[in-house]
Design an enzyme around this catalytic site. Sequence first.
Site, mmCIF file in Angstrom:
data_model
loop_
_atom_site.group_PDB
_atom_site.id
_atom_site.type_symbol
_atom_site.label_atom_id
_atom_site.label_comp_id
_atom_site.label_asym_id
_atom_site.label_seq_id
_atom_site.Cartn_x
_atom_site.Cartn_y
_atom_site.Cartn_z
ATOM 1 N N ASN A 1 0.962 -1.007 -0.134
ATOM 2 C CA ASN A 1 -0.101 -0.053 -0.025
ATOM 3 C C ASN A 1 0.885 1.228 -0.119
ATOM 4 O O ASN A 1 1.453 1.502 1.025
ATOM 5 C CB ASN A 1 -0.932 0.009 1.324
ATOM 6 C CG ASN A 1 -1.863 1.207 1.459
ATOM 7 O OD1 ASN A 1 -1.801 2.130 0.550
ATOM 8 N ND2 ASN A 1 -2.394 1.507 2.608
ATOM 9 N N TRP A 2 1.044 1.912 -1.240
ATOM 10 C CA TRP A 2 1.847 2.886 -1.211
ATOM 11 C C TRP A 2 1.443 4.454 -0.637
ATOM 12 O O TRP A 2 1.987 5.281 -0.553
ATOM 13 C CB TRP A 2 2.191 3.385 -2.727
ATOM 14 C CG TRP A 2 3.002 2.269 -3.638
ATOM 15 C CD1 TRP A 2 3.318 1.053 -3.039
ATOM 16 C CD2 TRP A 2 3.430 2.455 -4.817
ATOM 17 N NE1 TRP A 2 3.912 0.238 -4.068
ATOM 18 C CE2 TRP A 2 4.104 1.227 -5.146
ATOM 19 C CE3 TRP A 2 3.580 3.355 -5.743
ATOM 20 C CZ2 TRP A 2 4.829 0.963 -6.354
ATOM 21 C CZ3 TRP A 2 4.065 3.341 -6.864
ATOM 22 C CH2 TRP A 2 4.651 2.144 -7.265
ATOM 23 N N HIS B 1 -9.576 1.439 4.872
ATOM 24 C CA HIS B 1 -8.370 1.579 5.745
ATOM 25 C C HIS B 1 -8.472 2.487 6.859
ATOM 26 O O HIS B 1 -9.356 3.435 6.727
ATOM 27 C CB HIS B 1 -7.297 2.031 4.613
ATOM 28 C CG HIS B 1 -5.850 1.875 5.303
ATOM 29 N ND1 HIS B 1 -5.470 2.793 6.057
ATOM 30 C CD2 HIS B 1 -4.936 0.937 4.936
ATOM 31 C CE1 HIS B 1 -4.220 2.682 6.525
ATOM 32 N NE2 HIS B 1 -3.994 1.429 5.578
ATOM 33 N N GLU C 1 -5.454 -4.647 10.460
ATOM 34 C CA GLU C 1 -4.435 -3.791 11.036
ATOM 35 C C GLU C 1 -4.493 -3.349 12.075
ATOM 36 O O GLU C 1 -5.425 -2.157 12.220
ATOM 37 C CB GLU C 1 -4.321 -2.780 9.588
ATOM 38 C CG GLU C 1 -3.897 -3.305 8.154
ATOM 39 C CD GLU C 1 -3.404 -2.368 7.203
ATOM 40 O OE1 GLU C 1 -2.228 -2.513 6.713
ATOM 41 O OE2 GLU C 1 -4.005 -1.264 7.001
ATOM 42 N N SER D 1 3.398 -2.124 10.090
ATOM 43 C CA SER D 1 4.889 -2.155 10.109
ATOM 44 C C SER D 1 5.437 -3.396 9.884
ATOM 45 O O SER D 1 6.335 -3.847 10.682
ATOM 46 C CB SER D 1 5.021 -1.577 11.577
ATOM 47 O OG SER D 1 4.722 -0.275 11.954
ATOM 48 N N GLY E 1 3.153 -1.038 4.273
ATOM 49 C CA GLY E 1 3.052 0.262 4.016
ATOM 50 C C GLY E 1 4.327 0.717 3.430
ATOM 51 O O GLY E 1 4.749 0.631 2.366
HETATM 52 P P1 13P Z 1 2.860 0.542 7.749
HETATM 53 O O1 13P Z 1 3.724 -0.740 7.174
HETATM 54 O O2 13P Z 1 3.665 1.791 7.272
HETATM 55 O O3 13P Z 1 2.861 0.248 9.050
HETATM 56 O O4 13P Z 1 1.447 0.683 7.018
HETATM 57 C C1 13P Z 1 0.630 -0.282 7.323
HETATM 58 C C2 13P Z 1 -0.641 -0.062 6.364
HETATM 59 O O5 13P Z 1 -1.477 0.805 6.868
HETATM 60 C C3 13P Z 1 -0.893 -0.632 5.117
HETATM 61 O O6 13P Z 1 -2.039 -0.394 4.663
#
Ligand code: 13P
Length: 252
Positions: free
Chosen positions: A10-11, A95, A165, A213, A234
């Site tokens: 997910n960019w 999200h 998440e 993360s 992310g």
């Molecule tokens: P991070 O991997 O930067 O914590 O983001 C997680 C996320 O929200 C993916 O959709």
Amino acid sequence: MIKTKIVIGNWKMNPLTPKEAEKLFSGVAKLVSKIKKIEVVACPPALYIDKLKKISRKISLGAQNMFWEESGAYTGEISGEMLYNLGVKYVILGHSERRALGETNLEVNKKVRAALGVGLIPIFCLGEKERDENHEYLNFIKKQIEEGLVSISKDSISKIIIAYEPVWAISSTLNRKNATPDDSREMIVFIRKILSDKFGKNALDVRIIYGGSVSSKDALGFLQEGGADGLLVGKNSLDAKKFVEIINICEA
Ligand code: 13P
């Protein structure tokens, strides 16, 4: 049914230029040419998708949001059908960063239904903001599932990917904490139970993935002890090398 593991990047609202987007996408494409067992997905900002899809077919494309109506006077919105016609296969819905802007379970549900209606695969995100000793967060998750999946049939549930998440573990959360594979397993078992109560044995076919993360250090833990059928990445999907390290761990 054998569930193919999936790694999704997910960019979010990155990078700033089409050139950087192409560089990142090509970088990943080059390094994943030998991946056979798992599926790799990139979810860039929608305006880059058309260019990126011409670079590689090895990486599937996903959007980060969509609107539930097909077309019409909805300034600023993009419909599922538009995404589908562009060659998009997946769409992230619900999200936590969109929920933080006011998106409700009801709206997420309209989007999930509309996505399925046009042949997109929803990546339905859920997660609690914090964990409390009384386990109220379990009710919060249950509500997100029940309200987000209203009117979804037993036949279509297996098409949906659920991404757990925990908001408190996402890299952009202030004073974030690390989630452990135990945290992931506990919640994935809980989510699967709610799905089973609602959808019967079809719930077993739903891919439930972990996001928050994820790095190459903990990817294996979330996939093995954590019980995840894949990962939603992310920050570490914005660096081709780091993202491919995670993909390789999942493939192995
Ligand atoms: P991070 O991997 O930067 O914590 O983001 C997680 C996320 O929200 C993916 O959709």
